[in-house]
Design a protein around this motif. Structure first.
Motif, mmCIF file in Angstrom:
data_model
loop_
_atom_site.group_PDB
_atom_site.id
_atom_site.type_symbol
_atom_site.label_atom_id
_atom_site.label_comp_id
_atom_site.label_asym_id
_atom_site.label_seq_id
_atom_site.Cartn_x
_atom_site.Cartn_y
_atom_site.Cartn_z
ATOM 1 N N GLY A 82 -0.088 12.046 2.790
ATOM 2 C CA GLY A 82 0.811 13.192 2.771
ATOM 3 C C GLY A 82 1.503 13.436 1.457
ATOM 4 N N PHE A 83 1.083 12.747 0.382
ATOM 5 C CA PHE A 83 1.616 12.906 -0.969
ATOM 6 C C PHE A 83 2.939 12.162 -1.149
ATOM 7 N N VAL A 84 2.894 11.141 -1.986
ATOM 8 C CA VAL A 84 4.020 10.261 -2.296
ATOM 9 C C VAL A 84 4.597 9.638 -1.021
ATOM 10 N N CYS A 85 3.707 9.276 -0.116
ATOM 11 C CA CYS A 85 4.073 8.533 1.098
ATOM 12 C C CYS A 85 5.029 9.296 2.009
ATOM 13 N N ARG A 86 4.952 10.621 2.011
ATOM 14 C CA ARG A 86 5.789 11.402 2.915
ATOM 15 C C ARG A 86 5.382 11.177 4.359
ATOM 16 N N ARG A 87 4.121 10.833 4.571
ATOM 17 C CA ARG A 87 3.633 10.422 5.893
ATOM 18 C C ARG A 87 3.188 8.977 5.778
ATOM 19 N N ARG A 88 3.361 8.206 6.849
ATOM 20 C CA ARG A 88 3.010 6.787 6.784
ATOM 21 C C ARG A 88 2.586 6.270 8.151
ATOM 22 N N HIS A 89 1.796 5.224 8.120
ATOM 23 C CA HIS A 89 1.235 4.651 9.347
ATOM 24 C C HIS A 89 1.192 3.137 9.193
ATOM 25 N N GLU A 90 1.691 2.435 10.189
ATOM 26 C CA GLU A 90 1.642 0.969 10.166
ATOM 27 C C GLU A 90 0.284 0.509 10.703
ATOM 28 N N PHE A 91 -0.480 -0.142 9.860
ATOM 29 C CA PHE A 91 -1.818 -0.607 10.234
ATOM 30 C C PHE A 91 -1.845 -2.124 10.246
ATOM 31 N N PHE A 92 -2.223 -2.682 11.387
ATOM 32 C CA PHE A 92 -2.335 -4.130 11.520
ATOM 33 C C PHE A 92 -3.802 -4.505 11.695
ATOM 34 N N PHE A 93 -4.239 -5.473 10.920
ATOM 35 C CA PHE A 93 -5.629 -5.889 10.933
ATOM 36 C C PHE A 93 -5.920 -6.742 12.162
ATOM 37 N N GLY A 94 -6.831 -6.254 13.028
ATOM 38 C CA GLY A 94 -7.265 -7.025 14.174
ATOM 39 C C GLY A 94 -8.381 -7.980 13.780
ATOM 40 N N PRO A 95 -8.801 -8.843 14.706
ATOM 41 C CA PRO A 95 -9.877 -9.794 14.409
ATOM 42 C C PRO A 95 -11.162 -9.114 13.933
ATOM 43 N N ALA A 96 -11.514 -7.972 14.520
ATOM 44 C CA ALA A 96 -12.726 -7.267 14.106
ATOM 45 C C ALA A 96 -12.583 -6.702 12.692
ATOM 46 N N ASP A 97 -11.376 -6.239 12.355
ATOM 47 C CA ASP A 97 -11.124 -5.726 11.006
ATOM 48 C C ASP A 97 -11.282 -6.842 9.975
ATOM 49 N N ARG A 98 -10.691 -7.971 10.276
ATOM 50 C CA ARG A 98 -10.781 -9.099 9.343
ATOM 51 C C ARG A 98 -12.232 -9.564 9.198
ATOM 52 N N ALA A 99 -12.935 -9.639 10.308
ATOM 53 C CA ALA A 99 -14.333 -10.063 10.258
ATOM 54 C C ALA A 99 -15.169 -9.117 9.412
ATOM 55 N N ALA A 100 -14.895 -7.823 9.538
ATOM 56 C CA ALA A 100 -15.644 -6.829 8.758
ATOM 57 C C ALA A 100 -15.399 -7.014 7.267
ATOM 58 N N LEU A 101 -14.145 -7.233 6.885
ATOM 59 C CA LEU A 101 -13.827 -7.398 5.471
ATOM 60 C C LEU A 101 -14.347 -8.723 4.917
ATOM 61 N N VAL A 102 -14.290 -9.771 5.718
ATOM 62 C CA VAL A 102 -14.848 -11.056 5.291
ATOM 63 C C VAL A 102 -16.348 -10.916 5.017
ATOM 64 N N LYS A 103 -17.040 -10.211 5.892
ATOM 65 C CA LYS A 103 -18.477 -9.997 5.710
ATOM 66 C C LYS A 103 -18.763 -9.178 4.457
ATOM 67 N N ILE A 104 -17.981 -8.124 4.254
ATOM 68 C CA ILE A 104 -18.168 -7.285 3.068
ATOM 69 C C ILE A 104 -17.951 -8.096 1.799
ATOM 70 N N MET A 105 -16.872 -8.854 1.744
ATOM 71 C CA MET A 105 -16.557 -9.593 0.533
ATOM 72 C C MET A 105 -17.504 -10.765 0.309
ATOM 73 N N ALA A 106 -18.126 -11.251 1.353
ATOM 74 C CA ALA A 106 -19.111 -12.330 1.204
ATOM 75 C C ALA A 106 -20.303 -11.874 0.368
ATOM 76 N N SER A 107 -20.544 -10.574 0.364
ATOM 77 C CA SER A 107 -21.660 -10.042 -0.426
ATOM 78 C C SER A 107 -21.371 -10.078 -1.921
ATOM 79 N N GLY A 108 -20.131 -10.398 -2.292
ATOM 80 C CA GLY A 108 -19.763 -10.409 -3.700
ATOM 81 C C GLY A 108 -19.521 -11.779 -4.282
ATOM 82 N N LYS A 109 -20.030 -12.821 -3.657
ATOM 83 C CA LYS A 109 -19.742 -14.185 -4.089
ATOM 84 C C LYS A 109 -20.497 -14.611 -5.344
ATOM 85 N N ALA A 110 -21.542 -13.892 -5.727
ATOM 86 C CA ALA A 110 -22.418 -14.348 -6.807
ATOM 87 C C ALA A 110 -21.795 -14.227 -8.189
ATOM 88 N N SER A 111 -20.953 -13.215 -8.406
ATOM 89 C CA SER A 111 -20.421 -12.969 -9.746
ATOM 90 C C SER A 111 -19.222 -12.030 -9.669
#
Length: 203
Positions: free
Chosen positions: A49-78
């Protein structure tokens, strides 16, 4: 303490758990300037909403964390592979939040002139949100080759360069700074990642 928490809730300040480590003054200002808490290992305040005029509290669930762990695992080489994985993680967050916030309709380089704040981020929002995601992943130990750096600014009216901010990664060892810039890209498009000294010359 209860009174402080209650006052913050009335004021609309996000009640996220405290962070484990200190932040630089520039990163801290991203949050204090709009009266929100920095992210924690479990959640973040999403600005839009421009300069945080709108905001949303987002909490990472187990599926969210698993998705990000998998994504970042693809970057372990360098370091380069990790930056590519970070790009994918930013796209993941964009897709994860888009249907919730309505920002799946967002456009590249949006600002107040487009009169569509409820569907868009300005560059302050994207800098804040991307930095938050990077801090969360750093807290989870998913960044092997980088740490989260201070946001960077560009803008020179003398050469008609548009003012703009971005999130930054710092490569361990070399200290090289890389921008992670999603504002210049539309919904679910890959954010720009490039050296800071290259980014500051662009418009």
């Amino acid at each position: 303490m209860a009174l402080v928490v209650a006052a913050l809730a009335v004021a609309g300040v996000g009640l996220l758990p405290a962070r484990a480590g200190p932040l630089s003054s520039q990163v801290s200002y991203l949050y204090s300037s709009v009266s929100i808490f920095p992210p924690s290992a479990s959640g973040m305040t999403v600005c839009y909403g421009f300069v945080c005029r709108r905001r949303h509290e987002f909490f990472f669930g187990p599926a969210d964390r698993a998705a990000l762990v998998k994504i970042m695992a693809s970057g372990k080489a360098s370091a380069a592979a990790e930056r590519a994985a970070v790009q994918k993680a930013v796209v993941w967050l964009d897709r994860r939040l888009g249907p919730v916030l309505g920002t799946d309709k967002r456009i590249a380089r949006a600002d107040f002139r487009y009169f569509d704040d409820k569907h868009n981020f300005d560059c302050w929002d994207t800098t804040r949100n991307t930095t938050s995601l990077l801090l969360v992943m750093q807290e989870w130990g998913l960044l092997k080759y980088h740490t989260v750096g201070d946001p960077k600014y560009r803008g020179n009216v003398l050469v008609l360069q548009t003012p703009h901010n971005t999130a930054v990664l710092v490569e361990r060892g070399s200290g090289a700074e890389w921008v992670v810039d999603m504002w210049t890209r539309a919904y679910a498009q890959t954010p720009e990642v490039m050296p800071v000294d290259q980014w500051v010359k662009r418009d």
